[in-house]
Scaffold this motif. Structure first.
Motif, mmCIF file in Angstrom:
data_model
loop_
_atom_site.group_PDB
_atom_site.id
_atom_site.type_symbol
_atom_site.label_atom_id
_atom_site.label_comp_id
_atom_site.label_asym_id
_atom_site.label_seq_id
_atom_site.Cartn_x
_atom_site.Cartn_y
_atom_site.Cartn_z
ATOM 1 N N TYR A 11 0.931 -1.235 -0.066
ATOM 2 C CA TYR A 11 0.120 -0.088 0.013
ATOM 3 C C TYR A 11 1.006 0.995 -0.105
ATOM 4 N N LYS A 15 -3.423 5.488 -1.482
ATOM 5 C CA LYS A 15 -4.183 4.264 -1.968
ATOM 6 C C LYS A 15 -4.915 3.965 -0.609
ATOM 7 N N MET A 16 -4.644 4.494 0.485
ATOM 8 C CA MET A 16 -5.350 4.105 1.565
ATOM 9 C C MET A 16 -6.811 4.590 1.851
ATOM 10 N N ASP A 33 -5.830 -0.587 4.250
ATOM 11 C CA ASP A 33 -4.847 -0.543 3.303
ATOM 12 C C ASP A 33 -5.864 -1.295 2.133
ATOM 13 N N GLN A 34 -5.161 -1.510 0.946
ATOM 14 C CA GLN A 34 -6.083 -2.224 -0.045
ATOM 15 C C GLN A 34 -6.687 -3.583 0.342
ATOM 16 N N ASN A 35 -6.046 -4.184 1.292
ATOM 17 C CA ASN A 35 -6.460 -5.451 1.589
ATOM 18 C C ASN A 35 -7.401 -5.335 2.801
ATOM 19 N N HIS A 36 -8.004 -4.131 3.028
ATOM 20 C CA HIS A 36 -9.008 -3.743 4.049
ATOM 21 C C HIS A 36 -8.607 -3.976 5.437
ATOM 22 N N SER A 89 -7.338 7.552 -0.660
ATOM 23 C CA SER A 89 -8.187 7.744 -1.825
ATOM 24 C C SER A 89 -9.556 7.565 -1.755
ATOM 25 N N ALA A 474 -14.364 1.654 0.750
ATOM 26 C CA ALA A 474 -13.493 0.914 0.002
ATOM 27 C C ALA A 474 -14.884 0.087 -1.382
ATOM 28 N N ASN A 478 -13.982 0.167 -5.238
ATOM 29 C CA ASN A 478 -13.614 -1.206 -5.773
ATOM 30 C C ASN A 478 -14.453 -2.145 -6.265
ATOM 31 N N ARG A 492 -14.503 -10.849 -0.411
ATOM 32 C CA ARG A 492 -13.205 -9.882 -0.607
ATOM 33 C C ARG A 492 -12.479 -9.618 1.024
#
Length: 534
Positions: A11, A15-16, A33-36, A89, A474, A478, A492
């Motif tokens: 990350y 992008k957070m 982060d992008q992985n939650h 983001s 998110a 996404n 996800r």
């Protein structure tokens, strides 16, 4: 953005996603982060005030609290990455549902914020429930508005916008008068087919107050309703400075629809699909059951609200949960200091909660009412915390603590009986989150016994609604084409999520039933205390 990257996690600063929730006693911010997964967090403690017969939070406390909370998160981020936080983001805001925040044409708050905790709208709630043939609880914004009309409050003629706490913050940061459908469903009933405020009921309300000749119609002063996944505006330059007075945070960041704490609790526990449910237990306690079928009739104990994706939810809400329990724990904390044996408050919570499991299943004949404020389910406009025992009650520390845990959820049980017994609602388990569940296994075991349903707690439950609203932001960014919120969360976010489940112990179940019989019989004591202790 150099100096702000972690390749191992994958990350970057920009992008957070930032989620912030205003709870009853704490404002919490979290970056994911992008992985939650949570990266850093910050928080600010605050409390409501009882001013001129209303529970309220001042506007100053809202903004001071938000800025302090964000500042602590930004400091934590800077310490971790050696780089100031300047971009994310997406952002999401959540807050306590319901309440009353009416604004005039210049954007000024016309009366101090009246929070969900107030029980001053009984007359309005009763009349509107009869008018709509739909339960309108005292907490709902429309009940507050109509009660102000019944009271002849002069400010009503000047109302040009009515919203919730989350809606207010979102408006000031983006300029958009919008509200997520979950939070909106606690203002005014939602029509399931249109996924908007019920137009027929709005017309009934407008006709009801037509003789007042107000310069507004209800549909003109309510916020726009937005579904989860839809964009809901961008952080303005003014909003960026309100959130981050240091000037580092960039404007232009997209925001998801603001939501209520009930909706973010559903998201944070993956309880947004039909026949799933969760319990949030903190200052207040409420259970949310996503319905497969409509309930058969109107119950004053059951709210019908919506998930952030618009599915109907049966909500049982009790105004009081852990406040009295916390007060007793603080008394023991004071005692430890007084005898020179300083013990931290978290350790006292841990030891006393564990001690409760040693108590008798029925608490040895002890009885308590945890009512700091009024309680609509038991028809009380005010509360008086009480501890009661008979001369032959078995007064031990274990029984005493078990009794307070039972008391914290007893009123909820009254409402849940309607769903489980009268309406035959079936559910495989309930997901728990909130302070009641912090001590490992104890809150789960007591709740499982109280409701005779397995209770699960995920390891992420402690992140609470701030994480839930970050997940909604998110999802907005996404989601795939046609991807539902239920699918997004299940596939996800929560795949393989660690947690634990406790099944009801039948001795505990029988003991809680004995306690509930005593609790219902003793309500006359609480009612008498309210009447006599003014």
């Amino acid at each position: 953005m150099e100096g702000c990257q972690n390749s191992q996690k994958g990350y970057e600063c920009g992008k957070m996603i930032l989620g912030i929730e205003f709870g009853s006693t704490r404002i919490k911010a979290i970056l994911i982060d992008q992985n939650h997964e949570p990266i850093v967090s910050g928080s600010h403690e605050w409390e409501n005030q009882y001013v001129n017969d209303f529970w309220t939070y001042s506007l100053e406390s809202i903004w001071v609290g938000l800025q302090d909370c964000y500042s602590k998160l930004a400091d934590a981020f800077n310490q971790k990455f050696q780089h100031p936080l300047s971009a994310v983001s997406a952002i999401g805001f959540s807050a306590m549902m319901h309440g009353y925040m009416p604004f005039g044409k210049d954007g000024d708050l016309l009366v101090p914020f009246r929070s969900w905790r107030n029980t001053t709208t009984g007359q309005a709630a009763e009349q509107l429930t009869e008018l709509f043939q739909f339960n309108i609880p005292q907490r709902w914004s429309i009940a507050h508005l109509y009660q102000a009309i019944l009271n002849g409050e002069s400010h009503v003629a000047d109302v040009r916008y009515l919203t919730t706490l989350a809606g207010y913050i979102h408006w000031k940061l983006t300029g958009r008068k919008v509200l997520g459908i979950g939070d909106a469903s606690g203002m005014f009933p939602i029509d399931g087919s249109s996924q908007n405020f019920d137009r027929h009921m709005m017309e009934l309300f407008n006709s009801k107050v037509a003789e007042k000749n107000y310069p507004w119609r209800l549909e003109e002063i309510l916020p726009e309703v937005a579904m989860a996944g839809n964009p809901a505006g961008f952080l303005s330059e003014e909003g960026a400075r309100l959130l981050d007075p240091s000037g580092r945070l960039q404007a232009g960041i997209p925001l998801c629809p603001p939501e209520g704490d009930a909706g973010t609790g559903m998201v944070a526990t993956n309880s947004v699909a039909e026949q799933t449910g969760n319990i949030s237990a903190g200052t207040s306690i409420f259970a949310m059951i996503v319905l497969q079928n409509k309930i058969s009739k109107v119950y004053p104990e059951i709210d019908i609200v919506s998930t952030p994706a618009g599915k109907p939810v049966a909500m049982v809400h009790s105004n009081n949960c852990t406040s009295d329990l916390n007060a007793w724990v603080e008394l023991f904390h004071e005692f430890s200091s007084a005898i020179g044996q300083e013990v931290s408050q978290p350790e006292i919570f841990e030891r006393l909660f564990q001690k409760a499991l040693e108590g008798e299943a029925d608490c040895g004949g002890l009885l308590a009412y945890n009512y700091f404020s009024g309680e609509p389910i038991t028809r009380l406009e005010e509360g008086r915390p009480l501890f009661v025992r008979m001369p032959d009650s078995r007064f031990s520390l274990a029984n005493f603590m078990r009794m307070h845990l039972y008391s914290a959820i007893a009123t909820l049980r009254i409402g849940m009986d309607i769903l489980f017994i009268d309406e035959q609602v079936r559910i495989g388990q309930l997901l728990g989150h909130g302070g009641f569940f912090k001590t490992k296994s104890v809150g789960q075991r007591i709740m499982a016994a109280a409701l005779n349903v397995p209770v699960s707690v995920m390891e992420t439950a402690g992140e609470g609604g701030a994480w839930g609203i970050a997940l909604l932001a998110a999802y907005m960014l996404n989601k795939g084409s046609g991807e539902s919120l239920e699918s997004y969360l299940s596939k996800r976010v929560f795949t393989g999520a660690p947690g634990s489940t406790i099944y009801p112990d039948q001795e505990d179940v029988r003991g809680f039933a004995v306690f509930m019989g005593r609790y219902k019989e003793g309500l006359i004591i609480e009612k008498t205390a309210v009447q006599s202790m003014k």
